[in-house]
Design a protein around this motif. Structure first.
Motif, PDB file in Angstrom:
ATOM      1  N   GLN A  75     -79.950  12.501 -63.105  1.00 25.14           N
ATOM      2  CA  GLN A  75     -80.470  12.571 -64.466  1.00 25.14           C
ATOM      3  C   GLN A  75     -80.644  11.182 -65.059  1.00 25.14           C
ATOM      4  O   GLN A  75     -81.602  10.928 -65.797  1.00 25.14           O
ATOM      5  CB  GLN A  75     -79.519  13.396 -65.352  1.00 25.14           C
ATOM      6  CG  GLN A  75     -79.259  14.818 -64.879  1.00 25.14           C
ATOM      7  CD  GLN A  75     -80.412  15.773 -65.159  1.00 25.14           C
ATOM      8  OE1 GLN A  75     -81.568  15.392 -65.145  1.00 25.14           O
ATOM      9  NE2 GLN A  75     -80.087  17.029 -65.403  1.00 25.14           N
ATOM     10  N   LEU A 109     -83.827   9.745 -63.646  1.00 23.34           N
ATOM     11  CA  LEU A 109     -84.968  10.375 -64.314  1.00 23.34           C
ATOM     12  C   LEU A 109     -85.198   9.772 -65.690  1.00 23.34           C
ATOM     13  O   LEU A 109     -86.340   9.460 -66.068  1.00 23.34           O
ATOM     14  CB  LEU A 109     -84.722  11.875 -64.457  1.00 23.34           C
ATOM     15  CG  LEU A 109     -85.023  12.786 -63.273  1.00 23.34           C
ATOM     16  CD1 LEU A 109     -84.742  14.227 -63.659  1.00 23.34           C
ATOM     17  CD2 LEU A 109     -86.464  12.636 -62.823  1.00 23.34           C
ATOM     18  N   ASP A 128     -88.602   7.764 -66.635  1.00 24.91           N
ATOM     19  CA  ASP A 128     -89.507   8.343 -67.628  1.00 24.91           C
ATOM     20  C   ASP A 128     -89.683   7.430 -68.833  1.00 24.91           C
ATOM     21  O   ASP A 128     -90.791   7.288 -69.362  1.00 24.91           O
ATOM     22  CB  ASP A 128     -88.993   9.715 -68.071  1.00 24.91           C
ATOM     23  CG  ASP A 128     -89.153  10.769 -66.994  1.00 24.91           C
ATOM     24  OD1 ASP A 128     -90.019  10.586 -66.118  1.00 24.91           O
ATOM     25  OD2 ASP A 128     -88.419  11.773 -67.019  1.00 24.91           O
ATOM     26  N   THR A 168     -89.870  14.911 -70.958  1.00 27.03           N
ATOM     27  CA  THR A 168     -89.053  15.117 -69.760  1.00 27.03           C
ATOM     28  C   THR A 168     -87.789  14.272 -69.808  1.00 27.03           C
ATOM     29  O   THR A 168     -86.723  14.718 -69.356  1.00 27.03           O
ATOM     30  CB  THR A 168     -89.856  14.777 -68.492  1.00 27.03           C
ATOM     31  OG1 THR A 168     -90.205  13.396 -68.493  1.00 27.03           O
ATOM     32  CG2 THR A 168     -91.108  15.613 -68.397  1.00 27.03           C
ATOM     33  N   SER A 201     -84.257  16.184 -69.816  1.00 27.38           N
ATOM     34  CA  SER A 201     -83.316  15.957 -68.716  1.00 27.38           C
ATOM     35  C   SER A 201     -81.948  15.548 -69.264  1.00 27.38           C
ATOM     36  O   SER A 201     -80.907  15.922 -68.704  1.00 27.38           O
ATOM     37  CB  SER A 201     -83.855  14.881 -67.771  1.00 27.38           C
ATOM     38  OG  SER A 201     -83.915  13.618 -68.395  1.00 27.38           O
ATOM     39  N   SER A 202     -81.945  14.806 -70.374  1.00 29.24           N
ATOM     40  CA  SER A 202     -80.679  14.426 -71.000  1.00 29.24           C
ATOM     41  C   SER A 202     -79.960  15.645 -71.567  1.00 29.24           C
ATOM     42  O   SER A 202     -78.738  15.805 -71.392  1.00 29.24           O
ATOM     43  CB  SER A 202     -80.933  13.401 -72.106  1.00 29.24           C
ATOM     44  OG  SER A 202     -81.560  12.244 -71.599  1.00 29.24           O
ATOM     45  N   HIS A 229     -80.337  18.702 -70.558  1.00 24.71           N
ATOM     46  CA  HIS A 229     -79.919  19.492 -69.399  1.00 24.71           C
ATOM     47  C   HIS A 229     -78.608  18.960 -68.821  1.00 24.71           C
ATOM     48  O   HIS A 229     -77.709  19.727 -68.456  1.00 24.71           O
ATOM     49  CB  HIS A 229     -81.030  19.464 -68.350  1.00 24.71           C
ATOM     50  CG  HIS A 229     -80.777  20.332 -67.173  1.00 24.71           C
ATOM     51  ND1 HIS A 229     -80.135  19.892 -66.039  1.00 24.71           N
ATOM     52  CD2 HIS A 229     -81.091  21.634 -66.931  1.00 24.71           C
ATOM     53  CE1 HIS A 229     -80.053  20.870 -65.164  1.00 24.71           C
ATOM     54  NE2 HIS A 229     -80.635  21.946 -65.667  1.00 24.71           N
ATOM     55  N   TYR A 287     -84.007  24.184 -67.982  1.00 28.20           N
ATOM     56  CA  TYR A 287     -84.782  23.796 -66.797  1.00 28.20           C
ATOM     57  C   TYR A 287     -86.179  24.407 -66.850  1.00 28.20           C
ATOM     58  O   TYR A 287     -87.179  23.734 -66.556  1.00 28.20           O
ATOM     59  CB  TYR A 287     -84.046  24.250 -65.541  1.00 28.20           C
ATOM     60  CG  TYR A 287     -84.718  23.838 -64.257  1.00 28.20           C
ATOM     61  CD1 TYR A 287     -84.423  22.626 -63.642  1.00 28.20           C
ATOM     62  CD2 TYR A 287     -85.662  24.665 -63.640  1.00 28.20           C
ATOM     63  CE1 TYR A 287     -85.036  22.236 -62.462  1.00 28.20           C
ATOM     64  CE2 TYR A 287     -86.286  24.289 -62.461  1.00 28.20           C
ATOM     65  CZ  TYR A 287     -85.967  23.081 -61.886  1.00 28.20           C
ATOM     66  OH  TYR A 287     -86.599  22.706 -60.733  1.00 28.20           O
ATOM     67  N   TRP A 332     -88.193  22.749 -69.646  1.00 35.69           N
ATOM     68  CA  TRP A 332     -88.462  21.370 -69.233  1.00 35.69           C
ATOM     69  C   TRP A 332     -89.626  21.310 -68.247  1.00 35.69           C
ATOM     70  O   TRP A 332     -90.592  20.558 -68.429  1.00 35.69           O
ATOM     71  CB  TRP A 332     -87.165  20.832 -68.639  1.00 35.69           C
ATOM     72  CG  TRP A 332     -87.211  19.534 -67.906  1.00 35.69           C
ATOM     73  CD1 TRP A 332     -88.187  18.590 -67.932  1.00 35.69           C
ATOM     74  CD2 TRP A 332     -86.191  19.045 -67.025  1.00 35.69           C
ATOM     75  NE1 TRP A 332     -87.840  17.529 -67.117  1.00 35.69           N
ATOM     76  CE2 TRP A 332     -86.627  17.788 -66.551  1.00 35.69           C
ATOM     77  CE3 TRP A 332     -84.960  19.528 -66.603  1.00 35.69           C
ATOM     78  CZ2 TRP A 332     -85.872  17.027 -65.665  1.00 35.69           C
ATOM     79  CZ3 TRP A 332     -84.221  18.768 -65.731  1.00 35.69           C
ATOM     80  CH2 TRP A 332     -84.667  17.536 -65.276  1.00 35.69           C
ATOM     81  N   HIS A 333     -89.561  22.148 -67.197  1.00 37.05           N
ATOM     82  CA  HIS A 333     -90.588  22.103 -66.156  1.00 37.05           C
ATOM     83  C   HIS A 333     -91.854  22.862 -66.544  1.00 37.05           C
ATOM     84  O   HIS A 333     -92.897  22.677 -65.898  1.00 37.05           O
ATOM     85  CB  HIS A 333     -90.019  22.646 -64.845  1.00 37.05           C
ATOM     86  CG  HIS A 333     -89.064  21.698 -64.191  1.00 37.05           C
ATOM     87  ND1 HIS A 333     -87.794  21.461 -64.676  1.00 37.05           N
ATOM     88  CD2 HIS A 333     -89.194  20.896 -63.105  1.00 37.05           C
ATOM     89  CE1 HIS A 333     -87.185  20.568 -63.906  1.00 37.05           C
ATOM     90  NE2 HIS A 333     -88.012  20.210 -62.954  1.00 37.05           N
ATOM     91  N   ARG A 360     -84.394  18.581 -56.410  1.00 34.81           N
ATOM     92  CA  ARG A 360     -84.203  17.485 -57.359  1.00 34.81           C
ATOM     93  C   ARG A 360     -84.643  16.140 -56.782  1.00 34.81           C
ATOM     94  O   ARG A 360     -85.047  15.251 -57.532  1.00 34.81           O
ATOM     95  CB  ARG A 360     -82.749  17.455 -57.812  1.00 34.81           C
ATOM     96  CG  ARG A 360     -82.494  18.489 -58.901  1.00 34.81           C
ATOM     97  CD  ARG A 360     -81.064  18.925 -59.038  1.00 34.81           C
ATOM     98  NE  ARG A 360     -80.927  19.820 -60.174  1.00 34.81           N
ATOM     99  CZ  ARG A 360     -81.263  21.103 -60.147  1.00 34.81           C
ATOM    100  NH1 ARG A 360     -81.767  21.631 -59.044  1.00 34.81           N
ATOM    101  NH2 ARG A 360     -81.125  21.857 -61.229  1.00 34.81           N
TER     102      ARG A 360
END
Length: 298
Positions: free
Chosen positions: A59, A62, A66, A95, A99-100, A102, A127, A130-131, A255
């Motif tokens: 994470q 990511l 990002d 994202t 991700s943070s 998540h 998730y 996010w996706h 991942r």
């Protein structure tokens, strides 16, 4: 004047038309990724040793990738395709923040049940959102015009505030309101609702890649966004569809694809800026030589 302006703009990846060799290279990357995915998919349920430290490392990578991509895209937006690149930067900021959220709610990472009042379905729904959210921003980039915003700084600030509010809303919905959401996980197993929702997210990502591929002219940035969407789909399929539980082969492999997807556009932006910097150095040297020659003659 118009020709000079077009030549000036063509130094940016969002304006450069992808050459045949670049398209072939991107196709080769997609082909290799597909073969690896097909090799991993049958073994996605293979249990592996739990490595809790994998999640914060993944994470964090990511988040850094990002955020750097956001900075690069906003920098280019001041010279080329302003509104479109601001929308794409918003997708990468989305994202990064998702991700943070998540990671903070992931069970057993910072607290046994996760922080922020997370429930059993929180990370699964984060998730999915996010996706499923990122391809919507990419679609917005695709259909957004090449116009420059009148007040670029204000547009960037409004974008950041809107994305932060959206992420806060998603987090609140999946934490405080998780009991009202359909159940995606039951006894650590995917429910039929989960299979249906993830399949819809996969279809959305596939549709986004198809829409991008139909753009003419296809820019280098468009080309590598297509590669990114393919890696994003492999991430979803391995870690949310074909696998069984956390910390199995699909969990780790998916991942890994997600990290690759987050890095592709950033790598191409860095390469593009390196080429531009080299051109600037050569131009500066040439101008100095011409000035010295002119001074010698006069």
């Amino acid at each position: 004047m118009a020709d000079g302006h077009s030549r000036e703009r063509s130094v940016f990846l969002s304006d450069q038309a992808a050459s045949r060799n670049e398209r072939r290279f991107a196709a080769a990357v997609i082909g290799c990724s597909t073969l690896i995915f097909l090799g991993l998919a049958p073994f996605a349920k293979l249990p592996l040793a739990p490595v809790p430290a994998f999640i914060p490392i993944y994470q964090s990578a990511l988040l850094i990738n990002d955020l750097i991509t956001v900075v690069f895209l906003l920098g280019q937006s001041q010279f080329s395709r302003g509104k479109a690149l601001i929308v794409l930067a918003a997708g990468y900021l989305f994202t990064a923040l998702m991700s943070s959220a998540h990671a903070l709610t992931f069970p057993g990472l910072f607290a046994p049940a996760g922080l922020l009042g997370a429930g059993l379905q929180t990370t699964a729904w984060l998730y999915v959102l996010w996706h499923g959210g990122f391809p919507l921003f990419v679609l917005g980039y695709t259909f957004c015009g090449a116009d420059q915003p009148r007040r670029a700084g204000l547009s960037m600030l409004a974008m950041a505030v809107a994305v932060a509010a959206l992420v806060i809303g998603c987090t609140f919905l999946t934490t405080a309101g998780h009991r009202f959401l359909p159940v995606l996980l039951r006894d650590a197993q995917y429910t039929p609702v989960m299979i249906g929702v993830v399949s819809g997210v996969l279809a959305l990502n596939l549709g986004t890649a198809v829409v991008l591929s139909r753009r003419r002219p296809l820019s280098i940035l468009d080309l590598w966004l297509i590669v990114t969407m393919c890696a994003w789909m492999f991430d979803i399929a391995l870690s949310a569809l074909f696998n069984a539980v956390r910390f199995d082969l699909g969990f780790y492999a998916g991942r890994t694809y997600g990290l690759a997807a987050a890095s592709l556009v950033l790598v191409m932006l860095l390469c593009g800026h390196s080429r531009l910097y080299l051109k600037l150095i050569k131009l500066h040297r040439s101008e100095r030589e011409k000035s010295a020659e002119l001074a010698r003659i006069t």
